[in-house]
Design an enzyme around this catalytic site. Structure first.
Site, PDB file in Angstrom:
ATOM      1  N   TYR A 188      43.216  29.381  43.452  1.00  0.00           N
ATOM      2  CA  TYR A 188      42.143  29.413  44.451  1.00  0.00           C
ATOM      3  C   TYR A 188      41.775  27.996  44.905  1.00  0.00           C
ATOM      4  O   TYR A 188      41.278  27.186  44.130  1.00  0.00           O
ATOM      5  CB  TYR A 188      40.903  30.150  43.912  1.00  0.00           C
ATOM      6  CG  TYR A 188      41.165  31.600  43.525  1.00  0.00           C
ATOM      7  CD1 TYR A 188      42.307  32.276  43.951  1.00  0.00           C
ATOM      8  CD2 TYR A 188      40.280  32.306  42.738  1.00  0.00           C
ATOM      9  CE1 TYR A 188      42.556  33.592  43.599  1.00  0.00           C
ATOM     10  CE2 TYR A 188      40.513  33.636  42.380  1.00  0.00           C
ATOM     11  CZ  TYR A 188      41.674  34.257  42.813  1.00  0.00           C
ATOM     12  OH  TYR A 188      41.913  35.568  42.461  1.00  0.00           O
ATOM     13  N   THR A 234      35.678  34.488  42.997  1.00  0.00           N
ATOM     14  CA  THR A 234      35.560  33.119  43.542  1.00  0.00           C
ATOM     15  C   THR A 234      36.680  32.722  44.508  1.00  0.00           C
ATOM     16  O   THR A 234      36.793  31.554  44.862  1.00  0.00           O
ATOM     17  CB  THR A 234      35.532  32.071  42.402  1.00  0.00           C
ATOM     18  OG1 THR A 234      36.797  32.094  41.728  1.00  0.00           O
ATOM     19  CG2 THR A 234      34.400  32.313  41.421  1.00  0.00           C
ATOM     20  N   TRP A 235      37.507  33.673  44.905  1.00  0.00           N
ATOM     21  CA  TRP A 235      38.578  33.319  45.859  1.00  0.00           C
ATOM     22  C   TRP A 235      37.933  32.799  47.145  1.00  0.00           C
ATOM     23  O   TRP A 235      36.995  33.430  47.647  1.00  0.00           O
ATOM     24  CB  TRP A 235      39.421  34.562  46.150  1.00  0.00           C
ATOM     25  CG  TRP A 235      40.721  34.266  46.849  1.00  0.00           C
ATOM     26  CD1 TRP A 235      41.295  33.040  47.028  1.00  0.00           C
ATOM     27  CD2 TRP A 235      41.608  35.216  47.441  1.00  0.00           C
ATOM     28  NE1 TRP A 235      42.499  33.174  47.687  1.00  0.00           N
ATOM     29  CE2 TRP A 235      42.709  34.501  47.964  1.00  0.00           C
ATOM     30  CE3 TRP A 235      41.583  36.608  47.588  1.00  0.00           C
ATOM     31  CZ2 TRP A 235      43.769  35.127  48.619  1.00  0.00           C
ATOM     32  CZ3 TRP A 235      42.637  37.236  48.236  1.00  0.00           C
ATOM     33  CH2 TRP A 235      43.715  36.503  48.742  1.00  0.00           C
ATOM     34  N   ASP A 253      35.267  35.241  37.759  1.00  0.00           N
ATOM     35  CA  ASP A 253      36.723  35.342  37.910  1.00  0.00           C
ATOM     36  C   ASP A 253      37.225  34.234  38.823  1.00  0.00           C
ATOM     37  O   ASP A 253      36.778  34.123  39.964  1.00  0.00           O
ATOM     38  CB  ASP A 253      37.100  36.700  38.529  1.00  0.00           C
ATOM     39  CG  ASP A 253      38.602  36.802  38.734  1.00  0.00           C
ATOM     40  OD1 ASP A 253      39.316  36.991  37.737  1.00  0.00           O
ATOM     41  OD2 ASP A 253      39.062  36.652  39.895  1.00  0.00           O
ATOM     42  N   GLN A 258      44.184  43.280  36.109  1.00  0.00           N
ATOM     43  CA  GLN A 258      43.316  43.086  37.277  1.00  0.00           C
ATOM     44  C   GLN A 258      44.069  43.574  38.515  1.00  0.00           C
ATOM     45  O   GLN A 258      45.161  43.096  38.813  1.00  0.00           O
ATOM     46  CB  GLN A 258      42.928  41.611  37.411  1.00  0.00           C
ATOM     47  CG  GLN A 258      41.892  41.398  38.500  1.00  0.00           C
ATOM     48  CD  GLN A 258      41.416  39.973  38.640  1.00  0.00           C
ATOM     49  OE1 GLN A 258      41.678  39.325  39.661  1.00  0.00           O
ATOM     50  NE2 GLN A 258      40.725  39.443  37.647  1.00  0.00           N
ATOM     51  N   LEU A 283      35.494  45.231  48.126  1.00  0.00           N
ATOM     52  CA  LEU A 283      34.977  45.498  49.483  1.00  0.00           C
ATOM     53  C   LEU A 283      36.104  45.421  50.507  1.00  0.00           C
ATOM     54  O   LEU A 283      35.850  45.368  51.703  1.00  0.00           O
ATOM     55  CB  LEU A 283      33.878  44.481  49.833  1.00  0.00           C
ATOM     56  CG  LEU A 283      32.735  44.365  48.810  1.00  0.00           C
ATOM     57  CD1 LEU A 283      31.774  43.236  49.191  1.00  0.00           C
ATOM     58  CD2 LEU A 283      31.979  45.689  48.702  1.00  0.00           C
TER      59      LEU A 283
END
Ligand code: NAP
Length: 277
Positions: A53, A19-20, A48, A163, A194
């Site tokens: 964020y 969700t950043w 997450d 993480q 990615l």
């Protein structure tokens, strides 16, 4: 959906939702919320997020996305290192709980190492756990020496994940950190799988994906999902892309395909410091 077992035996999906940067653009918000809800429908029920964020806006958006569905979700959030003192971590968690509109976080992580001693952070995490405000705790962005120091600290060996930045182009952790965690059966949550979309235009990956009738995102994600004890948390704010990405969890790569990808993106030949984004 493939699952990964946390220390203690709980199963979580090997594909979660990052969700950043979500929740920051009002124009995109409805589609982002719809994307997270679609993720839950499709079995990607690990979300997450972090207090960092969007200065809490991602957590607020997650609250909206999971409204009425809290029990379906394995919710991960993170505390800033500068908030990770014994009392600070409790206060930060309570602020996150208020933004998330829930009474508990399933997994609460120290976002990266700061100057506050680990013993204080672990004491705060333990207090929160006893109060039922977090169910598990763990760490993020700890390299091997820091991970060992965390583990040696009283209570530290209860951490259920580290993480880490991990993708085809960032395989440094395979040298020593990943084996160390694997020996202790501590799963890795692979962030930026990615490479924040940069991998998707890499000619090596594009060529591979074309040869094997998949998209570059599917190739990058399927490679990670196929690894033991790895949870992948790609982020997208678009339903169409989520469907594309999640399909990677339904089509495992063959051993031959993995070997081809690993020739194109070789693993580390020597130890290197942990990379972060
Ligand atoms: P990422 O997941 O590697 O990449 C996200 C980017 O890829 C976005 O720009 C997204 O754009 C695009 N994208 C996703 N699927 C796509 C597809 N099928 N085709 C084309 N583009 C696609 O990057 P990330 O957000 O850095 O990492 C994932 C999550 O890991 C974060 O959201 C966060 O939850 C976590 N994280 C943790 C840390 C930490 O320090 N612990 C650091 C970084 C990230 P659209 O949204 O427009 O689709």
């Amino acid at each position: 959906m493939r699952t990964v077992v946390l220390p203690g035996g709980e199963r979580v999906p090997a594909f979660g939702l990052g969700t950043w940067c979500l929740g920051e653009d009002p124009v995109k918000r409805d589609e982002e919320i719809a994307t997270l809800r679609l993720g839950l429908d499709l079995g990607a029920c690990l979300i997450d997020t972090a207090e960092m964020y969007g200065d809490g806006r991602a957590e607020e958006m997650v609250a909206e996305a999971i409204r009425g569905r809290r029990d379906e979700v394995f919710l991960v959030s993170k505390v800033y290192p500068h908030n990770a003192s014994r009392d600070g971590v409790v206060k930060a968690c309570e602020r996150s709980l208020a933004r998330l509109q829930t009474d508990r976080i399933d997994l609460y992580l120290l976002h990266w190492r700061g100057s506050i001693p680990f013993a204080e952070t672990i004491a705060g995490f333990t207090t929160l756990q006893r109060a039922g405000k977090i169910r598990h705790f763990g760490v993020s962005n700890l390299d091997l020496d820091d991970m060992k120091a965390w583990w040696r600290t009283a209570g530290g060996a209860s951490a259920v994940t580290n993480q880490l930045l991990y993708n085809l182009a960032r395989r440094g952790i395979e040298w020593d950190l990943l084996p160390w965690l694997s020996e202790r059966v501590v799963p890795v949550m692979a962030y930026s799988p990615l490479e924040q979309a940069r991998l998707l235009t890499d000619p090596r990956l594009v060529g591979f994906a074309q040869r094997h009738s998949m998209t570059p995102a599917q190739a990058a994600l399927a490679w990670l999902i196929g690894r033991e004890n790895v949870i992948v948390i790609p982020r997208t704010g678009r339903r169409e892309r989520l469907r594309e990405n999640i399909a990677a969890s339904e089509r495992p790569l063959t051993a031959v395909q993995c070997a081809e990808l690993e020739r194109l993106f070789p693993g580390p030949a020597l130890a290197q410091p942990l990379e972060m984004l």
